[in-house]
Design a protein around this motif. Structure first.
Motif, PDB file in Angstrom:
ATOM      1  N   GLU A 313       0.855  -1.190   0.000  1.00 37.20           N
ATOM      2  CA  GLU A 313       0.000   0.000   0.000  1.00 37.20           C
ATOM      3  C   GLU A 313       0.893   1.243   0.000  1.00 37.20           C
ATOM      4  OE1 GLU A 313      -3.985  -0.428   1.715  1.00 37.20           O
ATOM      5  OE2 GLU A 313      -3.495   1.315   2.967  1.00 37.20           O
ATOM      6  N   SER A 315      -0.344   4.539   1.393  1.00 33.47           N
ATOM      7  CA  SER A 315      -1.374   5.413   1.956  1.00 33.47           C
ATOM      8  C   SER A 315      -0.867   6.332   3.062  1.00 33.47           C
ATOM      9  CB  SER A 315      -2.532   4.566   2.497  1.00 33.47           C
ATOM     10  OG  SER A 315      -2.067   3.579   3.401  1.00 33.47           O
ATOM     11  N   ASN A 535      -3.675   3.434  -2.887  1.00 34.78           N
ATOM     12  CA  ASN A 535      -4.467   3.880  -1.751  1.00 34.78           C
ATOM     13  C   ASN A 535      -5.874   4.215  -2.230  1.00 34.78           C
ATOM     14  OD1 ASN A 535      -4.583   6.936  -2.334  1.00 34.78           O
ATOM     15  ND2 ASN A 535      -2.367   6.539  -2.332  1.00 34.78           N
ATOM     16  N   TYR A 536      -6.798   4.335  -1.314  1.00 36.16           N
ATOM     17  CA  TYR A 536      -8.207   4.539  -1.665  1.00 36.16           C
ATOM     18  C   TYR A 536      -8.496   5.974  -2.100  1.00 36.16           C
ATOM     19  CZ  TYR A 536     -13.266   4.938  -1.151  1.00 36.16           C
ATOM     20  OH  TYR A 536     -14.597   5.181  -1.385  1.00 36.16           O
ATOM     21  N   GLN A 537      -7.905   6.938  -1.407  1.00 32.63           N
ATOM     22  CA  GLN A 537      -8.297   8.337  -1.591  1.00 32.63           C
ATOM     23  C   GLN A 537      -7.615   9.030  -2.767  1.00 32.63           C
ATOM     24  OE1 GLN A 537      -8.874  10.560   2.336  1.00 32.63           O
ATOM     25  NE2 GLN A 537      -7.493   8.902   2.955  1.00 32.63           N
ATOM     26  N   GLN A 539      -4.187   9.858  -2.859  1.00 33.77           N
ATOM     27  CA  GLN A 539      -3.433  10.871  -2.119  1.00 33.77           C
ATOM     28  C   GLN A 539      -2.440  11.617  -3.013  1.00 33.77           C
ATOM     29  OE1 GLN A 539      -1.796   9.510   1.627  1.00 33.77           O
ATOM     30  NE2 GLN A 539      -3.597   8.296   2.108  1.00 33.77           N
ATOM     31  N   THR A 558      -6.505   3.792  -8.823  1.00 33.42           N
ATOM     32  CA  THR A 558      -6.099   3.394  -7.479  1.00 33.42           C
ATOM     33  C   THR A 558      -6.266   1.889  -7.299  1.00 33.42           C
ATOM     34  OG1 THR A 558      -8.306   3.839  -6.584  1.00 33.42           O
ATOM     35  CG2 THR A 558      -6.699   5.622  -6.493  1.00 33.42           C
ATOM     36  N   TYR A 560      -5.997  -0.874  -3.890  1.00 39.21           N
ATOM     37  CA  TYR A 560      -5.782  -0.935  -2.441  1.00 39.21           C
ATOM     38  C   TYR A 560      -6.198  -2.293  -1.883  1.00 39.21           C
ATOM     39  CZ  TYR A 560     -10.459   0.899  -3.366  1.00 39.21           C
ATOM     40  OH  TYR A 560     -11.707   1.118  -3.903  1.00 39.21           O
TER      41      TYR A 560
END
Length: 585
Positions: A313, A315, A535-537, A539, A558, A560
């Motif tokens: 990951e 994140s 990552n989910y967002q 970043q 993305t 994740y």
């Protein structure tokens, strides 16, 4: 013959899966092949499925392969978990003890061999991994002499009998597999290579070697996956150089000890993963306020909390840039490969002393633990820069005034002295202070000191802030990534070239301060920009939007789920975007 092979061994954690992969990979490396490996393992010492996937090629490779040619399975679960990666012509070689069965939709051929039974006949089931390596040699038509030499190197300290038994296990596995070859419709022989043996290491070892080469002589750390190997590397080497490693009680102690050692003039650092970095945040602020050099390595893993401690990951980016309370200057760097990790680690220590601030070297599990070929390192590139460090004694003013350690300067960088320097006495505190370091809450002083600290890195731009592959002045797509995504993106671009899709690529190495102008120029050359990250967002995408125009060009890709990007995932996304662009024309 093939130019590359993808090989994987799998089974239960604790039964020698890692050593099997290590023996195979090391022998192939000795023959001059290029390798890239990635381990899937559980967050426990024993039990749970684990596998080691190794790509062997006649040319450099920097990513995990999309598919799988050879699977060595010590249990049925290995087949069930991994067979979907296989294709027509792939082969599964499984331990007969597991009574292996091929799934109905499997495209691979299944061969059952008595790994465990052969090993037990020779004295111990532990040698089943050597039987499996022997079977691999048969399938790939490899000369077992290279493996025999490696066995001798690995086990000679245990006595000749152990060496002989392992060689027997290797050759018996080879013979058993050769007997099955007439029933197979497959070809897994590699083309020969003219290359000599290469360096073969994980990213964490490259970081450790970089730290030693940078002059580090002290490390304080607390073990945590996937950063522990850095500490282990330093434990093996620093004592021989007059240095030391201390395993602290927690990450707070590790960070503050590194700060103290740097203050005393010894290049020092710490390493950890996301949870440990969370604990260090106040101490990172202390480094920024006291303007004490500090290098921290953060090997990212799946979060939050304990999360996925053994999975991939990316994140922690926002945390690394904005995690500390209050405003401090900070530098965040991100190597793109194991060799880049070596050089960028050295640069991190130089920057920490030149700018007198915390420098975070941001890695991820794939880079830190993935073992890969590294071309010969150029030690002539190494330079040690210690910045505004005052050497020699200073004249003591008649009024016995303190040394102006935090003097207001145009660059924001003040002269620095080591403890014990004659005439260099000054106060050091985590509260706001004046030029001599004495506590001060005056409004004017606060603004002056804050401005001074923050202008240190305002114009900072390292050499090659991005790793660039920009071949088109007008590209369909610009791919942007950081750390370990570089290899998958580059491989996908090579394929896309053949499909008339114009793709540029930049991998960002300086994440903070952000190299806005450099990235902006790359943006200007593309119709769409894809930011690939774990990552989910999104970043990295959000950081880019804060610093670069053309937000409407950005498309997030993305991932994740704990697994690395595969080249075909990048390729498929780019083809989808290219198709949409053609429809708009």
């Amino acid at each position: 013959m093939k130019s590359q092979i993808s090989w994987k061994v799998g089974g239960q954690q604790g039964e020698g899966i890692e050593s099997t992969g290590e023996i195979f990979a090391t022998a192939m490396n000795r023959q001059g092949y290029y390798l890239y490996g990635y381990r899937h393992f559980s967050s426990r010492i024993k039990g749970g499925h684990t596998n080691n996937k190794i790509r062997v090629s006649t040319t450099p490779v920097r990513a995990i392969s999309d598919d799988l040619d050879i699977l060595i399975a010590f249990d049925q679960e290995t087949i069930d978990v991994n067979y979907h990666e296989m294709h027509e012509g792939s082969i599964i070689i499984a331990d007969a003890k597991a009574k292996p069965e091929s799934p109905e939709d499997s495209k691979a051929q299944l061969v059952s061999l008595p790994f465990t039974a052969i090993a037990k006949e020779l004295g111990t089931a532990l040698m089943k991994n050597m039987v499996a390596v022997g079977a691999t040699c048969a399938v790939m038509d490899l000369d077992t002499k290279v493996f025999e030499s490696l066995i001798n190197d690995l086990f000679s300290r245990k006595g000749q009998n152990v060496v002989d038994l392992n060689i027997q296990a290797l050759n018996e596995g080879y013979k058993q597999m050769k007997d099955e070859m007439s029933n197979l419709e497959t070809e897994h022989k590699l083309e020969p290579t003219d290359s000599e043996g290469h360096l073969f290491m994980i990213g964490n070892d490259a970081i450790g070697l970089g730290a030693v080469s940078a002059g580090v002589r002290f490390m304080a750390a607390y073990p945590i996956t996937p950063a522990s190997e850095i500490m282990e590397y330093m434990i093996d080497r620093l004592p021989d150089l007059g240095g030391a490693v201390i395993q602290t009680e927690d990450e707070i102690a590790a960070c503050t000890m590194a700060i103290g050692s740097n203050y005393a003039g010894v290049r020092s650092f710490t390493s950890s993963a996301g949870p440990g970095l969370s604990l260090m945040m106040e101490s990172i602020g202390l480094s920024g306020m006291t303007e004490t050099p500090l290098v921290i390595v953060n090997t990212q893993r799946g979060g939050p909390s304990t999360g996925l401690p053994t999975k991939q990951e990316q994140s922690d980016l926002m945390q690394m840039i904005y995690g500390t309370h209050g405003d401090i200057p900070k530098i965040v760097l991100a190597p793109t490969s194991a060799s880049d990790a070596f050089y960028l680690t050295i640069e991190a220590f130089n920057l920490a002393e030149e700018y007198q601030c915390p420098v975070i070297l941001l890695s991820d599990l794939q880079l830190s633990l993935g073992k890969q070929t590294v071309e010969s390192l150029d030690y002539d590139k190494i330079e040690i820069r210690r910045g505004a460090l005052v050497e020699g004694d200073l004249e003591t003013p008649e009024d016995k005034a303190y040394f102006k350690r935090y003097a207001l300067t145009d660059t924001g960088i003040s002269p620095r002295v080591l403890p014990g320097t004659k005439g260099g006495i000054h106060h050091v505190t985590g509260v706001e202070h004046n030029e001599e370091g004495k506590p001060s809450e005056g409004a004017d002083n606060r603004q002056q000191q804050m401005d001074k600290r923050m202008r240190k890195t305002a114009q900072l731009l390292i050499d090659e802030p991005v790793e660039s592959n920009e071949r088109y002045e007008e590209a369909d797509i610009l791919y942007v990534g950081f750390i370990s995504t570089a290899g998958a993106i580059e491989e996908a671009i090579t394929r896309l070239d053949k499909q008339d899709v114009k793709v540029n690529h930049i991998q960002i190495r300086q994440l903070h301060p952000f190299p806005s102008d450099v990235v902006q120029q790359a943006f200007n050359k593309a119709k769409k920009v894809v930011v690939a990250e774990h990552n989910y967002q999104g970043q990295l995408s959000n950081i880019i939007k804060m610093n670069v125009n053309h937000e409407n060009k950005i498309i997030n890709q993305t991932k994740y789920d704990g697994t690395p990007f595969l080249p075909h995932e990048i390729e498929d996304k780019a083809l989808e975007i290219a198709s949409n662009l053609k429809e708009l024309i």
